[in-house]
Design a protein around this motif. Structure first.
Motif, PDB file in Angstrom:
ATOM      1  N   THR A 127       0.832  -1.202   0.000  1.00 58.08           N
ATOM      2  CA  THR A 127       0.000   0.000   0.000  1.00 58.08           C
ATOM      3  C   THR A 127       0.863   1.247   0.000  1.00 58.08           C
ATOM      4  O   THR A 127       0.592   2.223  -0.717  1.00 58.08           O
ATOM      5  N   LEU A 128       1.941   1.180   0.781  1.00 58.35           N
ATOM      6  CA  LEU A 128       2.864   2.312   0.838  1.00 58.35           C
ATOM      7  C   LEU A 128       3.399   2.631  -0.557  1.00 58.35           C
ATOM      8  O   LEU A 128       3.374   3.773  -1.013  1.00 58.35           O
ATOM      9  N   THR A 129       3.856   1.586  -1.257  1.00 60.17           N
ATOM     10  CA  THR A 129       4.369   1.771  -2.610  1.00 60.17           C
ATOM     11  C   THR A 129       3.301   2.403  -3.495  1.00 60.17           C
ATOM     12  O   THR A 129       3.564   3.330  -4.257  1.00 60.17           O
ATOM     13  N   ASN A 130       2.066   1.880  -3.373  1.00 64.10           N
ATOM     14  CA  ASN A 130       0.980   2.374  -4.208  1.00 64.10           C
ATOM     15  C   ASN A 130       0.693   3.848  -3.921  1.00 64.10           C
ATOM     16  O   ASN A 130       0.553   4.655  -4.850  1.00 64.10           O
ATOM     17  N   VAL A 131       0.626   4.200  -2.637  1.00 60.19           N
ATOM     18  CA  VAL A 131       0.353   5.597  -2.278  1.00 60.19           C
ATOM     19  C   VAL A 131       1.434   6.507  -2.859  1.00 60.19           C
ATOM     20  O   VAL A 131       1.146   7.553  -3.441  1.00 60.19           O
TER      21      VAL A 131
END
Lengths: 494, 336
Positions: free
Chosen positions: B297-301
C-alpha cells in the motif's frame, strides 16, 4: 574502616527490609525464591531505587542512583548469571568498564600486570591475564568476576548464589577466597538457599520472606536449621522426605542398562530399575551422572553397551525410541532444556504427546487442554491456569509441568535430573511426595541430585558415580551422607 | 511483578472470538491501524484513483508474489531460522520452467508441467538448504546465503543470461486470467495464506515449528525429530519460492535469472514487521499478510502521488525500525 550500615524499608517487592553489615563479615541473606532477595541486591547495586527507606553507607545516607555510583562508593556485585564476556581475556574482563587507557588506547601492559596481581591475590595465579575467558570453567569464570569486584577496590561484595554453578570442590575454593577477602576487612553479602553452605561460610544470617525481614543478625553457629526453614517458609517442616514404600520382590525390571559407555565420559555402567523403585545417582558435577542419564534416554549416542526397556533393546541415540518405549526425562536445566517458556502451560504439558489427539495432522487443542488441565489439577499446579505462559510460574510449578508432560504421555520410566534445583524449600517437600507417589503407582524412577541428602532421602537405592564409573551401590537407608561424600572424593581422586 | 488472577476456566471463555482469529488479532491491531492510516492518506492525497476497487486489487496483486514467499519465510523464522535464498531460488525456478525443452514438453502434454517444474525446483533448493542446515550443522544464515549465490549463478548459466519468453499459450491463458473478477495471482495468494494459517495454527506441523523455534533442545528432549522437521520447514520455504516463480512467469511472461532479486529482504521485513519474532518461537501469518500489505500500500500511495522509489525506500526503512522497536517493547513486557 568504619562500620557499614544500611537499612531500608519498602520498594514494591521489598516491604520493609532491614539489614546491617559490618566490615569483615559474611552476612548471609536467606529466603525462598520470590522472597525479594534479587530485588534487595538490585537496590543495593543501584539498578532499582527504593520507594521508601534509606541506605546508610559508613554512617551516612547515600542515594545509589545507578550501578556506576554503587561501584564508585565501593559496592561490587557478582550476579547469579555469570557476567563475564567470553570473547575477552581475563584482564579485559577484570577491567571491563574502567579500562586503563591513554587517550582511548588501552594500556595493555598495565592492565595485564594488575590483573595478574588480582588473580594472585585470589589464589589463582595460574589463570593468566591473557587467557580467553570462554575457555575457563564456570568456577574460574566466577573467580574472574570476583577479580572485577576487587579491581574496583570494593568494600562490600554482594554474591548472588555464587555456588549455583559450582561443584563441591570448586565451592571449597570459593569459600577460601571469601575468607581471604573478609580477613582483609571486606564485607560480603552472601545470598543462597543452601543451608549447609551458609553454615560453613556465614557469620550472621538475615532471613527475608515476602519482602520483609523475618529475623536478622542470627548467629550462624547457634541457629537450628529447623528454625531457619520455619522463618523462610512461615510454616513448620518436620518430615521433608516421604516414607519409603518397600518394592515388591516380584516387581518387574522396567529399565536395565548394560555396559553402557560414552567414550571419554563414562564406561561400564550397569544398573537396573524395577517398577515402583526410586534409584538415586549421587556424584559431583562432571562425574558423568547427567551424561549417563542422557545417554540412557537416547539424547546422546552410546559408544558401547545397550539400554533395555522391559527386556527390549532401544535404538541407540534416539530420543524418540526412548520416549516411545515409555521413558521421560526431566532435564537438568529446566528452562533451557525443558520448557518453551513463552508457550502456554498446556502446550508445554502436551509437548511429547500432542500428536495423540491429532487427526491427519490436525491438532485437537480442546482435548489437549482438557488432558493437561486434569493432570495439572492432580499435581496441584499453582496458578491452575493452563493458558498462562510457562515463564510466569515458579521453579516448583515449572517442575510440575515437566512431570505432567510425562504423566500425560503415560511414561513408566522417569529420569529426573536435579528435580528440585531452583525450587524453594517449601515446594521441595511437595515435589518429593509427588515423586514418591508416582513410584508407588509402579513408575520406575531415576533421580540425580547434587545434594546428597536429597538423593539419600528420596531414593530406595543409591548408585555413587565418580569419574565416569559407578563405584558403589547400596540401599539408601544403609549409607550415610558423609560416606557418600568420602566415596565421591576418593573416586574422583583415583 | 503484576499478577492477574485468572480463573481456571478463563481460557475457555475468552476463546470464542480470540481463538477464531488465531490469537494474533489483538497483537495485529497496531498493524491494522497502520494499514488504515495508509488508506486514509492514500484517499486524501490521491482521491478516487486510490480508493477504487481496481486499485485495491492492484495493491493486492502487487503484494501477492512477495506475500507467497513471506508465508514460507514466516515458517522458517518461527522455527528460529532464516532463508536468504528465496529470491534467487525464485529466479532459478523461473528459468528452469521456461527452458525451451520444458516449454515444448508442456505444449505437447499440458501447461501444468511448467507449474510443476517451477515448484519442484523450489522444493529441491529447499531440500538442499534443509539438509545442509539440519544435518550438515551449517548456520542457516550461511547455508542460505550460499544458496542465494549459487542458485543465481546456476540460473545465469542455464538461461545463458538471456530472458526466456513464455510461449506456452495454455499457461498464459490460465495463469493470467480472472475468477469472479479477481486475478488468478490474487487467488493463489489467498489460498497460500489460508493454507499457511491453517498449517501454522491448527496442525502438528505448525506446533512442531513453534516448539522448535521456542526451545529447540526442549523439543528434542520431548521426542520431536527436530532435524527432520527443520528440513521440512526449509522445503516448505523453497516450495513457496517455486509458487512465487510461477506467479512471476504469469505476470512478466518471461523467465530470467534476475527475477526475485532482493525479494528475500522484502519478505523478511514483512514477516518481522508483522510480529513474528526473529529469534523464533512465535509466528503470525495474519501479521505477515498485514506486513506485506503495508509495504504494498505504501508503494501504491507513493506511486499515485508520483513520488520516487528512493523516498519510498526511506519510508520503508523507518517502518521496519519502528515496527521492530514496538515488537521489542512487547517482548519485554511479556517477559516480566
Amino acid at each position: 574502616m568504619r562500620g557499614l550500615t544500611k537499612s531500608f524499608s519498602g520498594t514494591r517487592a521489598l516491604a520493609g527490609v532491614d539489614l546491617t553489615v559490618v566490615p569483615g563479615e559474611v552476612h548471609c541473606v536467606l529466603g525462598q525464591n520470590g522472597a525479594g532477595k534479587s530485588t534487595l541486591i538490585k537496590t543495593l547495586s543501584g539498578i532499582n531505587q527504593p520507594d521508601e527507606g534509606e541506605i546508610l553507607w559508613q554512617g551516612e545516607t547515600v542515594a545509589i542512583s545507578d550501578p556506576v555510583t554503587a561501584i564508585r562508593i565501593g559496592i561490587a556485585t557478582m550476579y547469579q548469571e555469570l557476567d563475564v564476556v567470553d570473547g575477552l581475556s581475563v584482564a579485559e574482563n577484570i577491567f571491563l568498564g574502567h579500562e586503563h587507557d591513554r587517550a582511548g588506547v588501552t594500556d595493555r601492559r598495565r592492565t595485564a600486570r594488575e590483573a595478574a596481581e588480582i588473580m594472585a591475590r585470589l589464589g589463582h595465579p595460574q589463570i593468566g591475564p591473557g587467557r580467553e575467558v570462554g575457555t575457563l570453567s564456570a568456577a574460574n569464570k566466577q573467580i574472574v568476576s570476583m577479580g572485577r569486584a576487587l579491581s574496583h577496590d570494593a568494600k562490600l561484595i554482594i554474591m548472588d548464589e555464587p555456588s549455583a554453578v559450582l561443584d563441591s570442590e570448586e565451592v571449597k575454593n570459593l569459600f577460601r577466597v571469601v575468607r581471604e577477602l573478609t580477613k582483609a576487612g571486606i564485607a560480603v553479602i552472601y545470598i543462597s538457599h543452601r543451608l549447609e553452605e551458609i553454615r560453613e561460610i556465614g557469620d550472621r544470617i538475615t532471613v527475608i520472606k515476602d519482602g520483609r525481614t523475618m529475623a536478622t543478625n542470627l548467629p550462624v553457629a547457634e541457629t537450628p536449621t529447623k528454625e531457619l526453614i520455619e522463618l523462610m517458609t512461615g510454616r513448620t517442616v518436620d518430615n521433608v522426605f516421604p516414607p519409603r514404600v518397600p518394592v515388591a520382590d516380584d516387581a518387574p525390571v522396567l529399565l536395565s542398562v548394560e555396559g553402557l559407555a560414552l567414550s571419554g565420559v563414562f564406561e561400564g555402567v550397569d544398573f537396573q530399575v524395577r517398577a515402583g523403585e526410586i534409584v538415586g545417582l549421587a556424584g559431583l558435577v562432571g562425574s558423568g551422572r547427567s551424561e549417563i542419564v542422557e545417554t540412557v534416554y537416547g539424547a546422546r549416542k552410546a559408544s558401547a553397551g545397550r539400554v533395555l526397556v522391559e527386556g527390549r533393546p532401544l535404538t541407540p541415540g534416539s530420543v524418540r525410541a526412548g520416549v516411545h518405549a515409555g521413558m521421560g526425562l526431566s532435564p537438568e536445566e529446566r528452562k533451557s532444556q525443558g520448557l518453551i517458556l513463552d508457550e502456554p502451560v498446556y502446550r508445554n504439558v502436551t509437548l511429547a504427546s500432542f500428536t495423540r489427539w491429532a487427526r491427519g495432522g490436525v491438532l485437537n487443542e480442546r482435548a489437549e487442554r482438557q488432558e493437561a488441565r486434569a493432570q495439572l489439577e492432580a499435581l496441584e499446579l499453582r496458578p491452575a491456569d493452563p493458558d498462562r505462559p510457562a515463564r510466569t510460574l515458579s521453579g516448583g510449578n515449572q517442575q510440575k509441568i515437566l512431570l505432567a508432560r510425562w504423566l500425560v504421555h503415560g511414561t513408566r520410566i522417569l529420569l529426573l535430573d536435579e528435580p528440585t534445583r531452583g525450587v524453594d524449600v517449601g515446594a521441595r517437600a511437595e515435589i518429593y511426595s509427588l515423586i514418591r507417589a508416582l513410584a508407588a503407582q509402579g513408575t520406575a524412577i531415576v533421580v540425580i541430585s547434587s545434594e546428597i541428602e536429597e538423593v539419600l532421602g528420596l531414593s530406595d537405592r543409591v548408585l555413587v558415580v565418580a569419574d565416569g564409573r559407578i563405584i558403589h551401590e547400596s540401599a539408601a537407608s544403609a549409607i550415610e551422607e558423609h560416606d557418600v561424600l568420602d566415596l565421591v572424593m576418593k573416586g574422583s581422586a583415583a | 511483578m503484576s499478577t492477574q488472577t485468572v480463573s481456571p476456566h478463563a481460557g475457555d471463555k475468552r476463546s470464542v472470538l480470540s481463538r477464531a482469529l488465531g490469537g494474533s488479532a489483538g497483537r495485529s491491531l497496531g498493524l491494522i491501524i497502520a494499514l488504515l492510516a495508509l488508506f486514509v492518506i492514500g484517499t486524501i492525497t490521491a482521491g478516487d484513483r486510490f480508493a477504487s476497487f481496481d486499485n485495491i486489487l492492484t495493491i493486492i496483486r502487487f503484494a501477492s508474489i512477495i506475500g507467497v514467499i513471506s508465508i514460507g519465510m514466516t515458517f522458517v523464522i518461527t522455527a528460529g531460522g532464516i532463508d536468504l535464498s528465496v529470491g534467487s531460488v525464485l529466479g532459478l525456478a523461473s528459468v528452469v520452467a521456461t527452458l525451451s525443452w520444458v516449454q515444448q514438453f508442456a505444449t505437447s502434454t499440458n501447461w501444468i508441467v511448467m507449474v510443476i517444474v517451477a515448484i519442484a525446483v523450489g522444493g529441491l533448493a529447499g531440500l538442499i538448504n534443509g539438509i545442509v542446515i539440519a544435518y550438515g550443522n551449517v548456520v542457516a544464515f550461511i547455508a542460505t546465503l550460499a544458496m542465494l549465490v549459487a542458485a543465481r549463478g546456476l540460473a545465469e548459466v542455464l538461461a545463458n543470461r538471456t530472458t526466456q519468453i513464455v510461449i506456452e499459450p495454455g499457461f498464459l491463458s490460465a495463469m493470467r486470467g480472472e475468477l469472479i473478477g479477481v486475478p488468478i495471482l490474487v487467488w493463489i495468494f489467498v489460498v497460500v495464506v489460508a493454507a499457511g494459517w491453517f498449517i501454522l495454527n491448527r496442525t502438528t506441523f505448525g506446533r512442531r515449528t513453534v516448539a522448535i523455534g521456542g526451545n529447540l533442545e526442549a523439543a528434542r528432549l520431548a521426542g520431536i525429530k527436530v532435524k527432520r522437521h527443520l528440513m521440512y520447514v526449509y522445503i516448505l520455504s523453497g516450495l513457496t519460492a517455486g509458487i512465487a516463480a510461477v506467479m512471476m512467469l504469469a505476470r512478466t511472461t518471461a523467465g530470467t535469472s534476475t527475477h526475485g532479486t532482493l525479494y528475500e529482504l522484502d519478505a523478511i521485513a514483512a514477516v518481522v514487521v508483522g510480529g513474528t519474532l526473529l529469534i523464533g518461537g512465535r509466528g503470525t501469518i495474519m501479521g505477515t499478510v498485514l506486513g506485506v500489505m503495508i509495504f504494498s500500500t505504501l508503494t501504491n500511495v507513493f506511486t499515485q502521488n508520483n513520488l520516487s522509489t528512493s523516498v519510498q525506500n526511506i519510508a520503508k526503512g523507518v517502518i521496519i525500525v519502528a515496527a521492530v522497536m514496538l515488537q521489542q517493547r512487547f517482548a519485554n513486557r511479556s517477559k516480566k
